[in-house]
Write an enzyme that holds these catalytic residues in place. Structure first.
Site, PDB file in Angstrom:
ATOM      1  N   TYR A 112       0.847  -1.193   0.000  1.00 51.54           N
ATOM      2  CA  TYR A 112       0.000   0.000   0.000  1.00 51.54           C
ATOM      3  C   TYR A 112       0.889   1.253   0.000  1.00 51.54           C
ATOM      4  O   TYR A 112       1.907   1.309   0.694  1.00 51.54           O
ATOM      5  CB  TYR A 112      -0.903  -0.033   1.227  1.00 51.54           C
ATOM      6  CG  TYR A 112      -1.539   1.289   1.583  1.00 51.54           C
ATOM      7  CD1 TYR A 112      -2.306   1.992   0.659  1.00 51.54           C
ATOM      8  CD2 TYR A 112      -1.376   1.828   2.854  1.00 51.54           C
ATOM      9  CE1 TYR A 112      -2.880   3.203   0.988  1.00 51.54           C
ATOM     10  CE2 TYR A 112      -1.956   3.035   3.206  1.00 51.54           C
ATOM     11  CZ  TYR A 112      -2.697   3.724   2.267  1.00 51.54           C
ATOM     12  OH  TYR A 112      -3.269   4.927   2.602  1.00 51.54           O
ATOM     13  N   LYS A 209     -11.705   0.452   6.604  1.00 50.43           N
ATOM     14  CA  LYS A 209     -12.173  -0.288   5.442  1.00 50.43           C
ATOM     15  C   LYS A 209     -13.293  -1.266   5.821  1.00 50.43           C
ATOM     16  O   LYS A 209     -14.348  -0.853   6.261  1.00 50.43           O
ATOM     17  CB  LYS A 209     -10.981  -0.993   4.792  1.00 50.43           C
ATOM     18  CG  LYS A 209      -9.736  -0.100   4.608  1.00 50.43           C
ATOM     19  CD  LYS A 209     -10.006   1.187   3.870  1.00 50.43           C
ATOM     20  CE  LYS A 209      -8.743   1.898   3.396  1.00 50.43           C
ATOM     21  NZ  LYS A 209      -7.846   2.393   4.445  1.00 50.43           N
TER      22      LYS A 209
END
Length: 391
Positions: A112, A209
């Site tokens: 990420y 998330k």
């Protein structure tokens, strides 16, 4: 994976039951079935050092955050869960707990962008070294480890290339070298994958998330099954102070209660979307571990309950064509982040992974990332088809 690991000695519960009940005890005063939001900074003490339930100051502990942290530990089959203000705050606490100047970390070659930036621009400034490896290649991981390696960092599925790493195999390699294995489980969630049971030492989540699931909260988490490491992480959590607030903790607790049913729907919808994309003439590659042709499909099938809601794909025409597809989508909202009930579309090269430009982790310019939501899948398919077009 339907039963959740239990350290209390009681019979294990199904994941769905644990998601709803772990940490969620009824309020002893009112009987409220949902833990209250303890929007408080400090607590009355019964004399000097006489704490009620261990609470003195909400940076150190807060009852709403405690409920969430107990829930997190139960879901991942760990002994200690810790909640933070963001996923990167959790990562920062973990790195400063595990590492000292001169130590080395192996990170994925498709990490990420925020994680890459943390290593490249922040922790490297205080003398921590890092190197990149394809963590799907066990030999590459072994070759990247040095005598100074203290941690191997894994994302599986990875963001944004949906790479799959064999957690158990990498755990063996890391532990043989005296290193800890850290697994970012954000894309899978504990419902689909439980890294601690596969040998990981610490699990990382961006609770923003799938755990929160509604795009209305930012948070992070660390979970471990090692009591000593858990104590050390808790010390640094308090010392560094980037804790989850009570309202944010309450929102994540609420989101977790529907995590199993949401993840089932995310996975079902994503499978349909991935299958459609493989047939579209403008799509050159689909990256989804649920597809049999995905190089990590067999490992994902072994260590995951289902394949999740994240898909990346590449389009003919290069970067500008990919950007145009993102701009033409209507039901898929153009936006960063992922894991909410609504579907999102983004261009990683210009958005979430812009920080990797020019590095070994730079993502393809023609890549599009989808967070497939829980809407009617026929509506999602129709929106992507119009966004892609056939010209």
């Amino acid at each position: 994976m339907s039963d959740t690991h239990n350290h209390s000695g009681s019979a294990p519960r199904g994941f769905e039951t644990t998601a709803i009940h772990a940490g969620n005890t009824a309020d002893p005063v009112t009987g409220a079935v949902v833990p209250p939001i303890y929007q408080v900074s400090t607590y009355k003490q019964d004399g000097v050092g006489g704490l009620r339930g261990g609470y003195e100051y909400s940076r150190s502990a807060n009852p709403t955050r405690t409920a969430l942290e107990e829930n997190l530990a139960a879901l991942e089959g760990g002994r200690r869960g810790l909640a933070f203000a963001s996923g990167l705050a959790a990562e920062d606490c973990l790195l400063r707990t595990l590492l000292s100047p001169g130590d080395h970390v192996v990170i994925p070659n498709d990490a990420y962008g925020g994680t890459f930036r943390l290593f490249d621009k922040v922790v490297s400034r205080w003398g921590v070294e890092w190197s990149v490896a394809d963590t799907a290649d066990i030999a590459a991981v072994r070759a990247a480890i040095t005598p100074k390696t203290k941690a191997v960092w894994v994302e599986t599925p990875s963001n944004p290339l949906l790479g799959i790493t064999d957690i158990a195999a990498v755990a063996q390699v890391a532990h043989a070298a005296g290193a800890k294995l850290v697994v970012d489980n954000t894309f899978a969630s504990p419902y689909l994958q439980q890294p601690l049971a596969l040998g990981a030492d610490v699990v990382v989540h961006s609770m923003t998330k799938y755990m929160g699931g509604h795009s209305d909260v930012v948070g992070g988490a660390l979970i471990t099954d090692d009591p000593a490491l858990g104590d050390d992480l808790a010390y640094h959590q308090n010392a560094m102070g980037a804790v989850a607030g009570p309202f944010d903790s309450w929102l994540v607790l609420r989101g977790i209660k529907t995590l199993p049913v949401r993840m089932d729907r995310h996975s079902e919808n994503a499978t349909r979307v991935a299958e459609m994309l493989t047939r579209h003439p403008r799509v050159t590659q689909v990256l989804y571990p649920g597809l049999p042709e995905h190089p990590g499909h067999e490992i994902a099938a072994k260590q995951m309950k289902a394949f999740g809601g994240m898909i990346s794909f590449r389009v003919e025409g290069g970067e500008e064509a990919a950007v145009e597809v993102c701009n033409r989508a209507k039901l898929f909202t153009l936006g960063e982040s992922l894991g909410g009930v609504e579907s999102l579309i983004e261009h990683p090269g210009r958005m979430t992974h812009a920080s990797t430009a020019g590095s070994a982790l730079e993502v393809p310019a023609d890549l599009i990332r989808l967070s497939v939501g829980i809407e009617s899948v026929d509506d999602l398919l129709a929106d992507l088809q119009q966004a892609l077009g056939t010209d």
